[in-house]
Each structure stands twice: as C-alpha cells, then as structure tokens.
Scaffold this active site. Structure first.
Site, PDB file in Angstrom:
ATOM      1  N   LYS A 128      -5.768  -0.958  -0.274  1.00  0.00           N
ATOM      2  CA  LYS A 128      -6.397  -1.711  -1.364  1.00  0.00           C
ATOM      3  C   LYS A 128      -6.263  -3.187  -1.003  1.00  0.00           C
ATOM      4  O   LYS A 128      -5.208  -3.792  -1.179  1.00  0.00           O
ATOM      5  CB  LYS A 128      -5.670  -1.410  -2.680  1.00  0.00           C
ATOM      6  CG  LYS A 128      -6.522  -1.581  -3.924  1.00  0.00           C
ATOM      7  CD  LYS A 128      -7.151  -2.939  -4.118  1.00  0.00           C
ATOM      8  CE  LYS A 128      -6.213  -3.944  -4.744  1.00  0.00           C
ATOM      9  NZ  LYS A 128      -6.855  -5.270  -4.946  1.00  0.00           N
TER      10      LYS A 128
ATOM     11  N   GLU B 146       7.292  -6.796   0.101  1.00  0.00           N
ATOM     12  CA  GLU B 146       7.439  -8.123   0.715  1.00  0.00           C
ATOM     13  C   GLU B 146       6.887  -9.117  -0.294  1.00  0.00           C
ATOM     14  O   GLU B 146       5.692  -9.164  -0.531  1.00  0.00           O
ATOM     15  CB  GLU B 146       6.688  -8.136   2.043  1.00  0.00           C
ATOM     16  CG  GLU B 146       7.103  -9.292   2.930  1.00  0.00           C
ATOM     17  CD  GLU B 146       6.276 -10.531   2.675  1.00  0.00           C
ATOM     18  OE1 GLU B 146       6.650 -11.307   1.747  1.00  0.00           O
ATOM     19  OE2 GLU B 146       5.269 -10.719   3.361  1.00  0.00           O
TER      20      GLU B 146
ATOM     21  N   CYS C 130       3.739 -16.433   2.769  1.00  0.00           N
ATOM     22  CA  CYS C 130       4.977 -15.924   2.167  1.00  0.00           C
ATOM     23  C   CYS C 130       6.202 -16.579   2.786  1.00  0.00           C
ATOM     24  O   CYS C 130       7.175 -16.852   2.112  1.00  0.00           O
ATOM     25  CB  CYS C 130       5.045 -14.412   2.304  1.00  0.00           C
ATOM     26  SG  CYS C 130       4.615 -13.817   3.935  1.00  0.00           S
TER      27      CYS C 130
ATOM     28  N   GLU D 265       8.105 -20.240  -6.084  1.00  0.00           N
ATOM     29  CA  GLU D 265       7.101 -20.274  -5.020  1.00  0.00           C
ATOM     30  C   GLU D 265       5.829 -20.928  -5.569  1.00  0.00           C
ATOM     31  O   GLU D 265       5.249 -20.427  -6.537  1.00  0.00           O
ATOM     32  CB  GLU D 265       6.814 -18.838  -4.574  1.00  0.00           C
ATOM     33  CG  GLU D 265       5.886 -18.741  -3.390  1.00  0.00           C
ATOM     34  CD  GLU D 265       5.707 -17.302  -2.914  1.00  0.00           C
ATOM     35  OE1 GLU D 265       5.331 -16.437  -3.726  1.00  0.00           O
ATOM     36  OE2 GLU D 265       5.956 -17.051  -1.724  1.00  0.00           O
TER      37      GLU D 265
HETATM   38  P1  NDP Z   1      -0.520 -10.463  -6.734  1.00  0.00           P
HETATM   39  O1  NDP Z   1       0.856 -10.061  -6.374  1.00  0.00           O
HETATM   40  O2  NDP Z   1      -0.967 -10.156  -8.132  1.00  0.00           O
HETATM   41  O3  NDP Z   1      -1.578  -9.791  -5.712  1.00  0.00           O
HETATM   42  C1  NDP Z   1      -1.222  -9.198  -4.481  1.00  0.00           C
HETATM   43  C2  NDP Z   1      -1.970  -7.900  -4.292  1.00  0.00           C
HETATM   44  O4  NDP Z   1      -1.618  -6.996  -5.343  1.00  0.00           O
HETATM   45  C3  NDP Z   1      -3.494  -8.043  -4.354  1.00  0.00           C
HETATM   46  O5  NDP Z   1      -4.084  -7.085  -3.495  1.00  0.00           O
HETATM   47  C4  NDP Z   1      -3.779  -7.681  -5.805  1.00  0.00           C
HETATM   48  O6  NDP Z   1      -5.108  -7.272  -5.993  1.00  0.00           O
HETATM   49  C5  NDP Z   1      -2.798  -6.547  -6.016  1.00  0.00           C
HETATM   50  N1  NDP Z   1      -2.463  -6.273  -7.412  1.00  0.00           N
HETATM   51  C6  NDP Z   1      -2.542  -7.105  -8.484  1.00  0.00           C
HETATM   52  N2  NDP Z   1      -2.142  -6.468  -9.607  1.00  0.00           N
HETATM   53  C7  NDP Z   1      -1.802  -5.208  -9.232  1.00  0.00           C
HETATM   54  C8  NDP Z   1      -1.303  -4.059  -9.938  1.00  0.00           C
HETATM   55  N3  NDP Z   1      -1.085  -4.075 -11.255  1.00  0.00           N
HETATM   56  N4  NDP Z   1      -1.046  -2.940  -9.222  1.00  0.00           N
HETATM   57  C9  NDP Z   1      -1.247  -2.899  -7.900  1.00  0.00           C
HETATM   58  N5  NDP Z   1      -1.735  -3.934  -7.181  1.00  0.00           N
HETATM   59  C10 NDP Z   1      -1.997  -5.080  -7.847  1.00  0.00           C
HETATM   60  O7  NDP Z   1      -0.644 -12.014  -6.420  1.00  0.00           O
HETATM   61  P2  NDP Z   1      -1.751 -13.077  -6.883  1.00  0.00           P
HETATM   62  O8  NDP Z   1      -2.956 -12.888  -6.053  1.00  0.00           O
HETATM   63  O9  NDP Z   1      -1.962 -13.038  -8.367  1.00  0.00           O
HETATM   64  O10 NDP Z   1      -1.021 -14.448  -6.485  1.00  0.00           O
HETATM   65  C11 NDP Z   1      -0.031 -14.991  -7.354  1.00  0.00           C
HETATM   66  C12 NDP Z   1       1.166 -15.457  -6.565  1.00  0.00           C
HETATM   67  O11 NDP Z   1       1.748 -14.360  -5.858  1.00  0.00           O
HETATM   68  C13 NDP Z   1       0.884 -16.483  -5.472  1.00  0.00           C
HETATM   69  O12 NDP Z   1       0.775 -17.767  -5.965  1.00  0.00           O
HETATM   70  C14 NDP Z   1       2.099 -16.306  -4.594  1.00  0.00           C
HETATM   71  O13 NDP Z   1       3.190 -16.987  -5.155  1.00  0.00           O
HETATM   72  C15 NDP Z   1       2.367 -14.815  -4.668  1.00  0.00           C
HETATM   73  N6  NDP Z   1       1.770 -14.130  -3.493  1.00  0.00           N
HETATM   74  C16 NDP Z   1       2.596 -13.863  -2.443  1.00  0.00           C
HETATM   75  C17 NDP Z   1       2.082 -13.305  -1.295  1.00  0.00           C
HETATM   76  C18 NDP Z   1       2.952 -13.021  -0.118  1.00  0.00           C
HETATM   77  O14 NDP Z   1       2.473 -13.073   1.015  1.00  0.00           O
HETATM   78  N7  NDP Z   1       4.207 -12.660  -0.328  1.00  0.00           N
HETATM   79  C19 NDP Z   1       0.662 -12.987  -1.159  1.00  0.00           C
HETATM   80  C20 NDP Z   1      -0.121 -13.266  -2.339  1.00  0.00           C
HETATM   81  C21 NDP Z   1       0.440 -13.824  -3.458  1.00  0.00           C
HETATM   82  P3  NDP Z   1      -6.198  -8.343  -6.519  1.00  0.00           P
HETATM   83  O15 NDP Z   1      -5.959  -9.611  -5.805  1.00  0.00           O
HETATM   84  O16 NDP Z   1      -7.483  -7.705  -6.133  1.00  0.00           O
HETATM   85  O17 NDP Z   1      -5.983  -8.469  -7.989  1.00  0.00           O
END
Ligand code: NDP
Length: 492
Positions: free
Chosen positions: A186, A261, A295, A394
């Site tokens: 996904k 992660e 990250c 973060e």
């Molecule tokens: P999320 O953690 O919400 O998104 C990461 C992934 O999880 C995306 O594929 C998202 O899909 C998916 N997702 C979202 N909600 C659900 C759920 N209920 N069940 C399963 N999967 C889900 O991060 P955000 O995009 O909202 O970003 C917010 C913050 O998260 C950033 O500012 C950063 O701090 C952190 N982040 C950290 C990352 C890392 O590399 N460790 C990467 C991305 C974000 P979709 O985007 O399609 O909603």
C-alpha cells in the site's frame, strides 16, 4: 496492459494509474480515483485508482494463490535470479523512474536518480542473499538431531510512505521476496506512480502473477484494511508514530508480527576536537536532503560550548546560500510533498516565532518557483532549549535546531532526551570517547565522523523507543521475513 504510460521526460499525460494485482493493471472495484498533485506547481496532473477494502482483499487473495502455487515452489536460487533480473530492469529504467518520482514527490532529480540506484541495489543485494539464508543444526541430547528451518511467513503487507517510495519499497519488498513471501504493497496516495511502474518491471522480470501486488489508496481505507486483513502474515510499516501505533494495534488483533520504522529526532554531537571542515557539509546535507522529509534526518545539532558560536556562524553562512525550487531545477531542495506537510512545517515555525527562538539563518526560494508550489526555505534555529517542542518533535521539513552543551554527560543526556532513537552522529577525534558515546546512545544506528554512510543498503536500520522496532536493510531484515521452525528428530 500498462498501468501507467511512462514517457522519458516526465510530462505524464492526465491519465489514471490503476492498481497492480495478479500482474495486471486493474481499476478499483468502486471505479473511484484520487488526484495526483505536482508539489512543484500545486497542479493536478493525473489520477490514481482509489483502492479500498475489497481491492486489498483481492490483492491478498492473489498473493496467497502465488504463495501456495508457483511462487511458493520457486527455489531460493531462482528467486535470487529473478530479483537480480529485476535489479537490471530498474537500472535500465533508472532515468524514467527518477523522473516520475521527481514529479510525483517534488524531490530534485539527482535525489530521485540516487533513489532509483538504491532501489536497484536493494534488489541486487537481496537477490544475492536469497540462497544464503538458512537455519542451523543445534547440539542436543544423545540420540537426537535438532535443526532450525527458516520459512517464509506467506503473505506480507508493506505500508510505504511518500518520502522515499522507491527506497523504502526496495528495502522491505526486496527482503520479503528473497525470503520467499508474496507481497501486497500500500503506497502513500501522494507518491505511488514509481511503484506501479516497478510492479510492471517485476512482471517483466518473470515474477509469477500475484507475487507482488500494489494497491494505492488512502491510508485510512486501503492502509487500514491491509493492517486488519487476517490473510496477512507479516506487516512492515514506515511512517508516523501515531499511524504506526494504529497499524500495530490492528495487526495485534490477528497476531500478525509487525516491523515499525517511525522516524526520529536524530542528533549530531559536535565536540570541540571535531574536524569541523569535514563535518560542515555533512551536518547541512543531513537536514536538507529531501527537504528534511527523511526519517533519519540529522535534525538536531548539539555543539560543545567552546566552539558553539563559530559552528553556528559557519552553519548560518551555508544555510543562507541554500536554494529551494522546482524539482526539475535540481537545486539544493525541492518543495515539500503536500500542502498538508507544508502547513505542518509552518505550524512549527510559527511556534518558533511565538517562543522567540533565534532564526540564525534562512535560505531562499528561487524567484521562478511557482507560487502554488509547496515550498519552504531552509531555516536554522539556534539556542533552542532541549525541552522545547521543536527540539522534541519530528518536524519533517528543512529546519535545523542547534543547542549548546557543556560536557560529555550533558551531550549524552540531550541526545537521549527525546522519545525517539533512530540515528545519531558523533563528531570527535577522541577514540575512547567515540566508543563510550556509541555504547551509551539510545539509537538504532550510530555514525562516528560521518552520517548515514551514504544510505547503506547493507547496514541494518531501525529504531528504539518511539522510533519503532525490528530492523530493515542488510541481511538482518531477512530474518524478520521468516519464521523459525525447530525440528527435533529422535533417532536413538
Ligand atoms: P502517516 O504515518 O500517516 O503515513 C505513512 C503511511 O501510512 C502512508 O502510506 C499512509 O497512507 C499510511 N496510513 C495512513 N493512515 C493509515 C492507517 N490508518 N492504517 C494504515 N496505513 C495508514 O504519515 P503522514 O503522511 O500523515 O505524515 C505525517 C508525519 O509522519 C510526517 O510529518 C513525519 O513526521 C512522519 N512520517 C515519517 C516517515 C518516516 O520515514 N519515518 C514517513 C512519512 C511520514 P496515505 O499517505 O495514503 O494516507
């Protein structure tokens, strides 16, 4: 049928990218789509199918058929060959993949090219490792032979974020396929085009239908459905702590193991004896790479007080020269990925202003950057107290925090003083101190006199505390994608 036309110049036509299930591009069962937005201009340039629960179910069933069928019967050496072939195809398609990724995420082209190269390297590394993963024989009582078998879980789910789609896909799907699992991915709805193309390349490499399925859609719909699906035997998640917690809770309901992660607030400790000339470009790059949406971004710098002012001055000089602009301009940094992410960074910066934090320097957004793009100039904030929200959370944008420390004990207390523990950097010439600090840092990775080691496909990666658990990358990741079975034979 192609999931997505891929012109070399990344001027993608307004078209609908479909789901990729059973080696075919298919529409979502509801027929619904989501817009694809170019972060450099803020404009919609395509549509993607909006996968939902039924589509995820279809993908999981397809993966199960592959695992119970042709893929499950493919021996380890052949799995390795197929992954090596996929690595070659990614190399062949490096430029168009990079252009898609750059347009979709806003990252400068050279970063997107580096991501495509890393993706190929993941498939190469795990292709080479596939037939070297094995169990052991164990010494036991007289009359017994005891062995362990490393077996694939079955169907693995992979929830991939938008910041490094190709790299994060490569590290988790590459390891899972090498171990013999079939995958359902996904991707983030904001960055999935490159992964749909990789699905096609996997089919071209010869992976049997159902071995790799990709279902874009909203996190709360497709992502949640994947985490809850009882047919998924292991989940890998990269993203925020809050969503990670939700995914782990959903997986716990069906006793599904999870690798999490969850990012960090990674410190770099700079001691008075550091080689500042060597450190300086690394300190800057660790926060501006991918516009800080990394990250493992080195988002906090802790500096020994005797060199604090000089270090801040040097950082400020470099920050003032940084330029943000459209992805295609290939500047120091591109736009942030979405309006939502831009707003998140602005909220943190408003907080910094309200708290009277010192804005020591700011880079520029180039004049030709479209006004509707999601840009944020890099910001250097000095003298930030360790307990301040900007030191603790973060930000995921190009904002670097600098804080002075008085001695080694305080440096360690500050470094360990957040909920996170993903990566840390230490800059000192003192060998004994290097070892002392490396052992005392609460962190999944520690880099001494470098940071990130150029990505390091081979190096196990993951966090402690709220940064998550389990390890991706390196040989270590293969263990997570297998389950260990002990076989004891009594033969007298
Ligand atoms: P999320 O953690 O919400 O998104 C990461 C992934 O999880 C995306 O594929 C998202 O899909 C998916 N997702 C979202 N909600 C659900 C759920 N209920 N069940 C399963 N999967 C889900 O991060 P955000 O995009 O909202 O970003 C917010 C913050 O998260 C950033 O500012 C950063 O701090 C952190 N982040 C950290 C990352 C890392 O590399 N460790 C990467 C991305 C974000 P979709 O985007 O399609 O909603």
């Amino acid at each position: 049928m192609s999931a997505l036309p891929v012109p070399a110049d990344a001027t993608l036509p307004a078209t609908t990218a479909q789901l990729f299930i059973d080696n075919e591009a298919v529409p979502a069962q509801t027929g619904q789509t989501l817009p694809v937005v170019d972060p450099s201009t803020g404009t919609v340039f395509g549509q993607i199918a909006r996968g939902q629960r039924d589509d995820v179910d279809r993908a999981v069933r397809s993966a199960r058929r592959a695992f119970d069928g042709p893929w499950g019967r493919t021996d380890a050496a052949q799995r390795g060959r197929l992954l090596l072939k996929l690595a070659q195809l990614v190399e062949r398609e490096r430029e168009p993949l990079a252009r898609i990724e750059s347009r979709d995420t806003g990252k400068p082209l050279r970063q997107a090219r580096a991501d495509a190269t890393a993706l190929a390297r993941y498939f190469e590394f795990y292709g080479g490792a596939a037939d070297k993963l094995h169990g052991q024989t164990l010494p036991y009582q007289e009359g017994y032979t005891v062995m362990t078998l490393r077996e694939p879980h079955g169907v693995t789910g992979h929830i991939v974020p938008w910041n490094y789609p190709m790299q994060i896909f490569g590290r988790s799907v590459g390891a899972s396929l090498a171990a013999g699992n079939a995958c359902v991915v996904k991707p983030a709805e904001d960055a999935c085009l490159s992964l749909l193309r990789i699905g096609e390349l996997a089919a071209e490499a010869g992976l049997p239908p159902g071995t790799l399925n990709i279902v874009p859609g909203l996190g709360a719909e497709a992502g949640q459905a994947l985490a809850e699906h009882p047919g998924v035997d292991h989940l890998s998640f990269t993203g925020s702590t809050d969503t990670g917690r939700r995914v782990a809770q959903a997986a716990a309901a069906h006793f599904c193991p999870v690798t999490l992660e969850l990012g960090g607030k990674s410190p770099q400790l700079v001691f008075a004896d550091a080689d500042l000339q060597a450190a300086m470009p690394v300190l800057v790059n660790a926060i501006i790479q991918n516009a800080g949406q990394t990250c493992s971004a080195g988002s906090r710098i802790l500096v020994e007080r005797s060199i604090y002012d000089a270090t801040v001055a040097q950082l400020a000089e470099r920050f003032a020269a940084l330029r943000a602009g459209p992805a295609s301009a290939d500047l120091d940094l591109g736009p942030l990925v979405t309006r939502k992410q831009q707003q998140r960074v602005w909220d943190f910066l408003s907080d910094a202003q309200a708290s009277d934090l010192r804005f020591a320097a700011q880079g520029q957004i180039v004049d030709h950057a479209p006004s509707e793009g999601f840009y944020q100039a890099p910001v250097l904030l000095a003298d930030v107290p360790i307990e301040h929200r900007l030191s603790q959370h973060e930000i995921f944008g190009p904002v670097l925090i600098v804080t002075p420390f008085d001695d080694e004990a305080q440096a360690l207390a500050f470094a360990n003083g957040t909920d996170y523990g993903l990566v840390a950097g230490v800059w000192t010439q003192d060998g004994a101190r290097q070892m002392r600090i490396a052992r005392r840092l609460q962190s999944g990775q520690v880099f001494i006199n470098n940071y990130g080691a150029g990505g390091g496909v081979e190096l196990p990666f993951g966090g402690v505390k709220h940064s998550g658990y389990g390890r991706e990358k390196g040989f270590e990741a293969l263990y997570a994608f297998t389950s260990l079975k002990t076989v004891a034979i009594r033969h007298g």
